[in-house]
Design a protein around this motif. Structure first.
Motif, mmCIF file in Angstrom:
data_model
loop_
_atom_site.group_PDB
_atom_site.id
_atom_site.type_symbol
_atom_site.label_atom_id
_atom_site.label_comp_id
_atom_site.label_asym_id
_atom_site.label_seq_id
_atom_site.Cartn_x
_atom_site.Cartn_y
_atom_site.Cartn_z
ATOM 1 N N MET A 26 2.365 1.716 -3.493
ATOM 2 C CA MET A 26 1.369 2.179 -4.454
ATOM 3 C C MET A 26 1.063 3.662 -4.249
ATOM 4 O O MET A 26 0.876 4.402 -5.215
ATOM 5 C CB MET A 26 0.081 1.343 -4.367
ATOM 6 N N ASP A 27 1.030 4.101 -2.989
ATOM 7 C CA ASP A 27 0.891 5.540 -2.704
ATOM 8 C C ASP A 27 1.991 6.312 -3.408
ATOM 9 O O ASP A 27 1.762 7.347 -4.036
ATOM 10 C CB ASP A 27 1.052 5.801 -1.190
ATOM 11 N N ALA A 81 1.654 6.475 -7.189
ATOM 12 C CA ALA A 81 0.606 7.422 -7.564
ATOM 13 C C ALA A 81 1.141 8.850 -7.456
ATOM 14 O O ALA A 81 0.869 9.700 -8.302
ATOM 15 C CB ALA A 81 -0.617 7.223 -6.671
ATOM 16 N N ALA A 122 0.838 -1.199 0.000
ATOM 17 C CA ALA A 122 0.000 0.000 0.000
ATOM 18 C C ALA A 122 0.876 1.254 0.000
ATOM 19 O O ALA A 122 0.575 2.237 -0.693
ATOM 20 C CB ALA A 122 -0.927 -0.012 1.213
ATOM 21 N N GLN A 123 1.980 1.216 0.751
ATOM 22 C CA GLN A 123 2.876 2.379 0.784
ATOM 23 C C GLN A 123 3.511 2.626 -0.587
ATOM 24 O O GLN A 123 3.606 3.759 -1.055
ATOM 25 C CB GLN A 123 3.987 2.164 1.812
#
Lengths: 323, 624
Positions: free
Chosen positions: B492-493, B496, B489-490
């Motif tokens: 992917m942040d 983005a 998740a980190q």
């Protein structure tokens, strides 16, 4: 009564300054015909639990019972009696089957270990054919070798081998992690069918919460060697209480919902030197990082305590947060 | 037998085995049939040249050289085999013991073995022969040769056994309840056999040469015994009168050594079930020849000046066509996902774009980056262009960094090389990039080695390295597959943000449909080397038309899916890239397949719904 039960299970690798307590004080119980899910990230000790339960690693503290009989000693978990009941399926089907043995030999060998009526070669042949049918492989698979099968088929062979021994408790350690989604579905469906027909008990270990949710009746969440939450599946996924479980659920990409910003910052700590107090406090979004007044998390290890009904949480400041 | 069939398919192996068998027959029969002739003095024909009666001539005592050569075969080969067998008799138990003792005591035998291997073997042999030879004769010679060799064997055995002991199948067998004797007999030995047989036969060949060498020097076989080495040394003395006397033994030594080495390798290789059960490659009987539609379709991208334009890309490795006519484009600042299962060709597509394909891969088709056709650029400007405008993030951040160099060296290399920054300026740039990707204490990281960082940290550093030259395109191949979900998740942040703030277009390759759907604006679905669907990700769940895309979606165990419903599995397996079925490659697994699908390959065409789909049944699906 539960079939396989562990109380205060503790496993340590190495000794002295380099010792690593991979699993600490874990309680779990498998019920007949039901699935207990075990989730957590790499290094949380879930595979060590599996290895301890099948006698591949010794236990330093705690107690293991099979049908109420004590099986804590390494010898008991390596005895033929125990092995005929409790079997394990490994993560990587490309490395867990001896490449030099045909499928027939792999099954035959497991049947021999069962003894009894299976001392007869003819009986074993018949049973091998039956097992292949059970796991959905063609009967000509017997003369072939593991490398001639795809990943999903190899995992079926491994499942068939565990059943050949006569086991009714299967420890499934990341059994679909090495497979593609379309193949994963076939293996998961097979496991569910087998459970229904043979009333097998599963310990379903995975890092993938969505798969665990699908397969399990109840779920244990582990973090750095300890259980942080234990609840019935429906309950855990609709009303997670531990901040770690909440973060895990938020981290999973979903086909439907919007992407949420990463709920946790930082990396998990080195398991050789776990933080004092609550092991999650170095990353916890509701702990002393965010709320400095919560010093209890730094000092006191939270015990697994009942939240509501079956639901147990190891957190000083647990509150159910609906997802 | 399948094993023999496998052997027959390798002519050089058959030749080596035939020669070996012939030598063994000679070794058995020659002393019986020719033993008398070989020792018969003929004083009328001393040092005679080759003749009908003596095909290789005679030696200084008038003995027939051919007969002597053939008779010597037994001693030469026999000694080679005896010495090597002795070596294994000593070495295998020593090696096995080394593997069996616990990790605490293992270093002791290990170091002894290492020391003995490091010690010159020939000296040990000569020393032992001098002591043992006079008393033990030939056996003493064999022992002298065997002792140094034994440590080599011990080393091989212990290394092999330890590596196999760590394999999952051994643990699996222990759990099933397989006993120790069987574990050794059926698990350890068969899996060690290939290497052991090869090393034994190569050892025999080495022993034959070594033994001949000793005899040649006069410290091997003593008269009246004779072997090839002795015959060679006698022959050399009279080389100018009868060259055959020296050439004959030399040829026998060489041939025997080669035969043992080759035959052993061939037998060991053929004994592996992987080899003798491999199916002969079958070709699809109908290639999608004439029905193949022209693929020169404009690749839909939206923007008129795409950052990346790929047209009709093909990648072939040997007989396998891994990528078969892929066309797509990525607009500036767009984030596009490329999904597919293993073997679909998604990684090869990415490597072809970045010109990182392994040697031996043949590429066809056009790739243009920022409007420049890569194939038309000369090598040096191309390397510079790709080095600055394109960055590649690999799946495994451990194996994609050089473990021997500090992070600082590796992070600054591109900037120093392509932008000619000095070390200090490059290091400052690296620190800036690292802090941008949320790496705490970036200055310290620059001094560290890759193994000192966690997986998530390494992946961040990899992305920072990619950003060093402000590329316009970032290709990420399964960037989070090796990481935990909270770390995923980190990352992917981070991707983005890089996409948003740097305006870099991103091609995200992943097997995870949900991940791609949530992060990208557009999704390309690959199957069997082709793009089968290309659509906006917010429409993926509701409007996907290709049956493969829909089956994949139904197979994902999503958190939102009702718990009781079984997952939809796709029957069968993806086709083998060297034998793809004719027509649509998905037809054998497709629930909607019609006759047309079995014959004709559906082209990837724009659909009224706003996506590109390669399916004859898409119209029907759209109505459903």
């Amino acid at each position: 009564m539960s079939i396989l039960e562990a109380r205060g299970l503790t496993v340590r690798y190495g000794a002295g300054a380099r010792a690593l307590t991979a699993v600490e004080d874990v309680d779990l119980a498998l019920q007949r015909g039901r699935t207990l899910g075990l989730v957590g990230e790499s290094g949380c000790g879930k595979s060590t639990v599996a290895r301890a339960l099948v006698g591949l690693v010794p236990i330093v503290a705690g107690r293991v019972t099979l049908d109420g009989a004590d099986c804590t000693s390494q010898a008991a978990r390596n005895s033929a009696r125990y092995r005929r009941r409790v079997q394990m399926v490994f993560q990587d089907p490309f490395s867990s089957l001896n490449p030099r043995m045909s499928v027939g030999t792999l099954l035959d060998e497991a049947l021999q270990a069962r003894g009894g009526e299976f001392r007869s070669r003819r009986r074993r042949m018949a049973e091998s054919a039956h097992l292949l049918e059970l796991v959905g492989l063609p009967s000509d698979a017997l003369s072939r070798y593991p490398h001639q099968f795809s990943g999903g088929q190899r995992q079926r062979i491994a499942i068939g081998r565990a059943l050949a021994v006569g086991a009714d408790v299967l420890i499934l350690d990341e059994v679909t992690s090495a497979l593609d989604v379309s193949v994963q579905a076939t293996v998961l469906n097979l496991l569910q069918d087998l459970q229904r027909h043979l009333s097998l008990s599963y310990l379903f270990i995975s890092h993938d919460l969505s798969v665990v949710r699908l397969m399990s009746d109840e779920v244990l969440v582990m973090y750095l060697g300890r259980v942080v939450e234990h609840a019935d599946t429906e309950d855990l996924f609709t009303r997670p209480c531990h901040p770690y479980t909440v973060a895990l659920l938020k981290s999973i990409p979903s086909l439907r919902g919007r992407r949420e910003p990463a709920p946790l910052s930082g990396d998990p700590p080195d398991p050789r030197h776990p933080p004092a107090g609550c092991r999650f406090h170095t990353r916890c979004p509701v702990g002393p990082l965010a709320r400095p007044e919560r010093t209890r998390c730094l000092e006191l290890h939270p015990r697994l305590a009942p939240e509501a009904g079956h639901h147990q949480v190891a957190c000083h400041f647990a509150e159910a947060s609906p997802r | 037998m399948a094993f023999l069939r496998a052997l027959r398919t390798a002519p050089s192996a058959m030749l080596a085995i035939a020669v070996l068998l012939l030598l063994l027959v000679i070794a058995v029969l020659a002393p019986v049939l020719l033993g008398h002739t070989a020792n018969q003095f003929d004083f009328r024909a001393i040092s005679a040249p080759p003749s009908l009666a003596h095909p290789l001539g005679t030696d200084r005592l008038g003995r027939d050289l051919l007969a002597r050569l053939l008779v010597a075969t037994r001693l030469s080969i026999g000694m080679g085999l005896l010495a090597e067998a002795l070596a294994y008799l000593i070495g295998v138990p020593v090696g096995a013991l080394t593997a069996l003792v616990g990790p605490r005591w293992r270093p002791i035998p290990m170091r002894v073995i290492d020391t003995m291997i490091a010690f010159p073997g020939l000296l040990v042999t000569i020393y032992l022969i001098t002591i043992l030879g006079p008393r033990l004769g030939l056996v003493g010679l064999a022992v002298g040769l065997a002792v140094p060799e034994a440590f080599r064997a011990a080393r091989i055995v212990s290394t092999l056994a330890l590596s196999i002991a760590g394999r999952d199948y051994l643990a699996a067998a222990r759990v099933v309840g397989v006993g120790w004797p069987r574990l050794v007999l059926r698990y350890l030995i068969p899996n060690m056999a290939e290497t052991m047989v090869t090393s034994f036969s190569v050892g025999v060949s080495f022993m034959i040469v070594a033994f001949s060498g000793l005899s040649f020097l006069g410290i091997g076989v003593q008269p009246p015994n004779f072997d090839w080495g002795r015959l060679l040394s006698e022959g050399v003395d009279s080389f100018y009168e009868t060259p055959a006397a020296a050439l004959g033994p030399a040829a026998f030594i060489a041939v025997a050594a080669l035969a043992f080495a080759y035959a052993g390798e061939a037998v060991a290789h053929a004994a592996n079930p992987r080899v003798w059960t491999a199916a002969p490659p079958e070709r699809a009987n109908g290639r999608p020849g004439p029905s193949e539609p022209p693929h020169r379709l404009p690749a839909r991208g939206g923007a008129p000046d795409p950052t990346l334009l790929v047209e009709d890309l093909h990648v072939r490795i040997g007989d396998a066509e891994i990528v078969s006519g892929v066309s797509f484009s990525i607009g500036p600042g767009e984030m596009v996902g490329l999904v597919g299962e293993s073997g679909s060709g998604k990684t090869m597509t990415a490597l072809a774009i970045a010109r990182l394909l392994p040697a031996g891969a043949a590429v066809e088709g056009e790739v243009s980056l920022l409007g420049r056709r890569l194939a038309a650029m000369p090598p040096k400007p191309l390397a510079r262009f790709l080095g600055t405008e394109l960055a590649f993030v690999f799946q495994d951040p451990m194996s994609s960094f050089n473990p021997a160099l500090t992070m600082g060296r590796q992070l600054t290399e591109g900037a120093r090389r392509h932008r000619h920054l000095d070390l200090r300026a490059a290091a400052e740039a690296a620190v800036a990039r690292l802090s941008e990707v949320n790496v705490p204490a970036p200055r310290r990281i620059l001094r560290q080695y890759p193994h000192e960082l966690s997986g998530g940290m390494r992946q961040r550093a990899m992305i920072a390295m990619g950003l060093m030259n402000s590329p316009k395109l970032l290709i990420c191949d399964e960037p989070t597959t090796a990481l935990d979900v909270t770390i995923q998740a980190q990352i992917m942040d981070l991707l983005a943000r890089v996409n948003r703030e740097h305006g870099a277009a991103v091609l995200l390759i992943s097997h995870n449909l949900a991940l791609v759907r949530q992060s990208c604006s557009r999704v390309l679905v690959m199957y069997a080397g082709r793009i089968v669907e290309d659509l906006a990700s917010e429409r993926l769940l509701s409007d996907a038309l290709h049956p493969y895309t829909r089956s994949l979606l139904a197979a994902v165990p999503d958190l939102e899916r009702p718990r009781g419903a079984p997952l939809t599995a796709i029957p069968g397996q993806p086709p083998d890239p060297i034998a793809r079925p004719p027509g649509c490659p998905f037809h054998p697994r497709c629930p909607l397949a019609q006759d047309r699908c079995r014959r004709e390959l559906p082209p990837l065409v724009a659909h009224p719904g706003g996506q590109r789909v390669a399916c004859w049944m898409a119209e029907v699906e759209a109505v459903r």
